[in-house]
Write an enzyme that holds these catalytic residues in place. Structure first.
Site, PDB file in Angstrom:
ATOM      1  N   ARG A 233      38.438  48.866  33.916  1.00 45.01           N
ATOM      2  CA  ARG A 233      39.543  48.065  33.377  1.00 45.01           C
ATOM      3  C   ARG A 233      39.023  46.778  32.732  1.00 45.01           C
ATOM      4  O   ARG A 233      39.735  45.781  32.661  1.00 45.01           O
ATOM      5  CB  ARG A 233      40.562  47.751  34.470  1.00 45.01           C
ATOM      6  CG  ARG A 233      40.017  46.937  35.629  1.00 45.01           C
ATOM      7  CD  ARG A 233      41.115  46.426  36.510  1.00 45.01           C
ATOM      8  NE  ARG A 233      40.557  45.775  37.686  1.00 45.01           N
ATOM      9  CZ  ARG A 233      40.947  46.025  38.927  1.00 45.01           C
ATOM     10  NH1 ARG A 233      41.899  46.889  39.146  1.00 45.01           N
ATOM     11  NH2 ARG A 233      40.396  45.396  39.952  1.00 45.01           N
TER      12      ARG A 233
ATOM     13  N   ASP B 276      44.705  53.198  35.308  1.00 39.54           N
ATOM     14  CA  ASP B 276      45.270  52.926  33.982  1.00 39.54           C
ATOM     15  C   ASP B 276      44.544  51.819  33.226  1.00 39.54           C
ATOM     16  O   ASP B 276      44.878  51.518  32.084  1.00 39.54           O
ATOM     17  CB  ASP B 276      46.759  52.576  34.104  1.00 39.54           C
ATOM     18  CG  ASP B 276      47.019  51.379  35.008  1.00 39.54           C
ATOM     19  OD1 ASP B 276      46.072  50.614  35.296  1.00 39.54           O
ATOM     20  OD2 ASP B 276      48.175  51.212  35.450  1.00 39.54           O
ATOM     21  N   GLY B 277      43.548  51.193  33.858  1.00 43.28           N
ATOM     22  CA  GLY B 277      42.775  50.161  33.175  1.00 43.28           C
ATOM     23  C   GLY B 277      43.486  48.838  33.019  1.00 43.28           C
ATOM     24  O   GLY B 277      42.979  47.939  32.333  1.00 43.28           O
TER      25      GLY B 277
ATOM     26  N   ARG C  76      37.281  36.778  30.839  1.00 46.40           N
ATOM     27  CA  ARG C  76      36.229  36.130  31.615  1.00 46.40           C
ATOM     28  C   ARG C  76      34.947  36.052  30.795  1.00 46.40           C
ATOM     29  O   ARG C  76      34.726  36.859  29.882  1.00 46.40           O
ATOM     30  CB  ARG C  76      36.023  36.828  32.950  1.00 46.40           C
ATOM     31  CG  ARG C  76      35.821  38.321  32.919  1.00 46.40           C
ATOM     32  CD  ARG C  76      35.801  38.860  34.344  1.00 46.40           C
ATOM     33  NE  ARG C  76      35.440  40.257  34.405  1.00 46.40           N
ATOM     34  CZ  ARG C  76      35.346  40.939  35.545  1.00 46.40           C
ATOM     35  NH1 ARG C  76      35.577  40.335  36.698  1.00 46.40           N
ATOM     36  NH2 ARG C  76      35.007  42.208  35.533  1.00 46.40           N
TER      37      ARG C  76
ATOM     38  N   ASP D 184      28.066  47.468  42.757  1.00 51.07           N
ATOM     39  CA  ASP D 184      28.606  47.346  41.404  1.00 51.07           C
ATOM     40  C   ASP D 184      29.307  46.010  41.201  1.00 51.07           C
ATOM     41  O   ASP D 184      29.703  45.681  40.081  1.00 51.07           O
ATOM     42  CB  ASP D 184      29.574  48.495  41.104  1.00 51.07           C
ATOM     43  CG  ASP D 184      30.699  48.602  42.114  1.00 51.07           C
ATOM     44  OD1 ASP D 184      30.405  48.877  43.294  1.00 51.07           O
ATOM     45  OD2 ASP D 184      31.877  48.402  41.744  1.00 51.07           O
ATOM     46  N   ASN D 185      29.459  45.227  42.270  1.00 53.48           N
ATOM     47  CA  ASN D 185      30.059  43.894  42.171  1.00 53.48           C
ATOM     48  C   ASN D 185      29.023  42.791  42.368  1.00 53.48           C
ATOM     49  O   ASN D 185      29.387  41.645  42.658  1.00 53.48           O
ATOM     50  CB  ASN D 185      31.174  43.730  43.213  1.00 53.48           C
ATOM     51  CG  ASN D 185      32.349  44.647  42.953  1.00 53.48           C
ATOM     52  OD1 ASN D 185      32.590  45.036  41.817  1.00 53.48           O
ATOM     53  ND2 ASN D 185      33.071  45.002  43.998  1.00 53.48           N
TER      54      ASN D 185
ATOM     55  N   ASP E 165      33.671  39.581  39.867  1.00 54.05           N
ATOM     56  CA  ASP E 165      34.712  40.500  40.339  1.00 54.05           C
ATOM     57  C   ASP E 165      35.499  39.913  41.507  1.00 54.05           C
ATOM     58  O   ASP E 165      35.296  40.269  42.663  1.00 54.05           O
ATOM     59  CB  ASP E 165      34.111  41.860  40.721  1.00 54.05           C
ATOM     60  CG  ASP E 165      33.677  42.642  39.497  1.00 54.05           C
ATOM     61  OD1 ASP E 165      34.224  42.383  38.404  1.00 54.05           O
ATOM     62  OD2 ASP E 165      32.793  43.507  39.610  1.00 54.05           O
TER      63      ASP E 165
END
Length: 524
Positions: free
Chosen positions: A103, A134-135, A192, A269-270, A279
């Site tokens: 997203r 849904d992103g 961001r 992944d964060n 994140d």
């Protein structure tokens, strides 16, 4: 807006050759080109002029329709090709395979005053990495990300920044509590900003696929553009790279511990390759000092990402990155040596950080024991972390404990129910305070000098969970005044700000178990 674009990420790294925006596995590519979803009735809620200035964006630009359309995904900046990044990750300790920007859409990279910043829209629609989602993003999570990004920066903690917070004008369906009761919420988009959004998982994905060619290309690219102190032709360039990532990750987590910040979802992944806090999902701030606390409802049972475990998880994540880099190094021993150094360095750095928080700057053999005793005592009765450490700077060297004031008022103000303390708790506090006052006698600084140094590392204001929730509830009704108030307040978290004293207070009882104030889900 007159912006200088650079395209080295898309020009130097392999792209996904498939242009259709369909969910799929994306092999041998670092990114996929994708176009943001158009919004129906966008509106600007807030923008950070400080972050805009980093990019060469003016105040006049911010209020223009051009700004609104670009940063809500309705128009594309000239000479740019937005993209979503491919990466994998370990989630809650388990390899999850391909994840990617599900997203988030990278608009461009801006060069301004010899600095480069990537701009990324969060909540701008589907990408090949969206899987079943849904992103999009909702207002509540977008407010939390926007305010906390800027608050962390002003606390002196490495972080991604936030440029803008906008409503999309569309409704988004979310199950906020994961309890089978989804509801429509206001959609929102945050822009961001960071030098790079590369994560540990960006490298893990290629190692997991045994795609050493793309892995090496990405590491070489990262060193070239983001680690200028490393000679890319040096035989140990990859080890230097890993060492620097360890150093910045360690310092970031030290700073989290210093202010009581709990990330909540420290999956690989964060984890930013640049040591940035990234994140902002189900994060939270310690109210009562509790090393076992996690803000993430998904983590409620095992508390993997609890406050007290963040340093260990940092090391665990670095181990996964080391495993990903191993194919390029082919020697485990130097990687192991760097990882072993993390533990020792963290312990010594943590001790110095805690000493600074309580105003001890000289060496003394009893310091470690004094800090351990304090951390134990803080847990005996619910004690507000922020208020305790901030107030401690007002305790003078010559303070005398009396029968009427066994626990000094400065400390009592941080305890939630000071009049119901057991004799055992009172005894622990008086023992610690006595030891602390004796230890202060070894410090050459005056009370005022010590207070100044302590107040520089112990914030008076943080984005308490209930404060963010108040801003969310007001914004949902169209009132954005608290967003502005907190944005301004948190630009100076170490300052006294007498007019904002009401925000230097223990969590109200109504917020103890309220959704959004105590624990949160990853739903956004």
């Amino acid at each position: 807006m007159k912006l200088t674009h650079i395209h080295h990420f898309t020009q130097e790294l392999p792209a996904d050759p498939i242009m259709e925006n369909t969910r799929r596995q994306v092999p041998h590519a670092c990114f996929s080109y994708v176009t943001p979803k158009k919004t129906t009735a966008p509106s600007l809620i807030h923008a950070s002029k400080e972050t805009a200035a980093l990019l060469g964006i003016t105040s006049a630009d911010i209020i223009s329709d051009d700004f609104l359309q670009v940063f809500t995904g309705n128009s594309i900046l000239p000479e740019t090709n937005p993209y979503a990044m491919c990466y994998g990750g370990h989630q809650f300790g388990n390899w999850a395979g391909q994840l990617g920007d599900g997203r988030a859409i990278n608009l461009t990279t801006i060069r301004h005053k010899n600095q480069s910043y990537s701009l990324q829209l969060k909540g701008a629609g589907e990408t090949p990495y969206s899987r079943t989602a849904d992103g999009l993003a909702v207002l509540r999570s977008s407010i939390r990300e926007y305010l906390c990004s800027e608050a962390m920066h002003h606390l002196g903690i490495s972080t991604t920044r936030a440029l803008s917070l906008c409503l999309s004008g569309d409704k988004v369906l979310r199950d906020m509590l994961y309890d089978g009761n989804p509801a429509y919420e206001k959609g929102a988009i945050v822009c961001r900003v960071a030098p790079s959004f590369l994560r540990f998982g960006s490298y893990e994905i290629f190692a997991s696929r045994q795609d050493t060619h793309t892995l090496q290309a990405l590491v070489d690219y990262t060193i070239k553009h983001h680690f200028p102190s490393i000679n890319p032709t040096a035989p140990d360039a990859y080890l230097q790279f890993f060492q620097q990532v360890c150093n910045t990750t360690l310092q970031m987590i030290i700073d989290w511990q210093r202010v009581g910040f709990v990330h909540g979802v420290m999956n690989t992944d964060n984890m930013s390759i640049l040591g940035l806090t990234i994140d902002y999902g189900p994060y939270g701030w310690l109210e009562g000092y509790d090393p076992q606390w996690t803000p993430n409802t998904t983590d409620r049972q095992f508390k993997r990402y609890r406050y007290g475990n963040q340093p260990h998880i940092g090391l665990w994540n670095l181990l996964q990155l080391a495993n990903a880099l191993y194919p390029l190094i082919q020697d485990a021993k130097p990687l192991e040596a760097i990882l072993n150094g993390y533990k020792d360095t963290f312990e010594s750095t943590y001790l110095q950080m805690m000493k600074a928080k309580i105003g001890l700057f000289e060496k003394a053999p009893e310091d470690l024991q004094l800090i351990e005793h304090l951390e134990e005592t803080l847990q005996l009765a619910e004690t507000d972390m922020t208020i305790f450490f901030r107030n401690l700077s007002s305790l003078t060297k010559n303070h005398s404990l009396t029968s009427k004031e066994i626990i000094p008022q400065y400390i009592k103000e941080a305890i939630y129910n000071p009049d119901t303390l057991s004799p055992e708790v009172i005894n622990s506090w008086t023992t610690w305070i006595t030891s602390y006052l004796n230890r202060l006698q070894k410090e050459p600084l005056s009370d005022s000098e010590r207070k100044k140094k302590m107040d520089a590392v112990n914030p008076k204001y943080v984005l308490r969970n209930y404060m963010a929730q108040l801003a969310i509830e007001a914004a949902d009704k169209g009132d954005y005044s608290l967003i502005e108030e907190f944005y301004t307040l948190l630009k100076n978290p170490y300052k006294t700000q007498p007019d904002s004293q009401k925000w230097f207070a223990k969590r109200p009882e109504w917020a103890r178990h309220k959704a959004g104030c105590s624990m949160l889900s990853c739903s956004s």
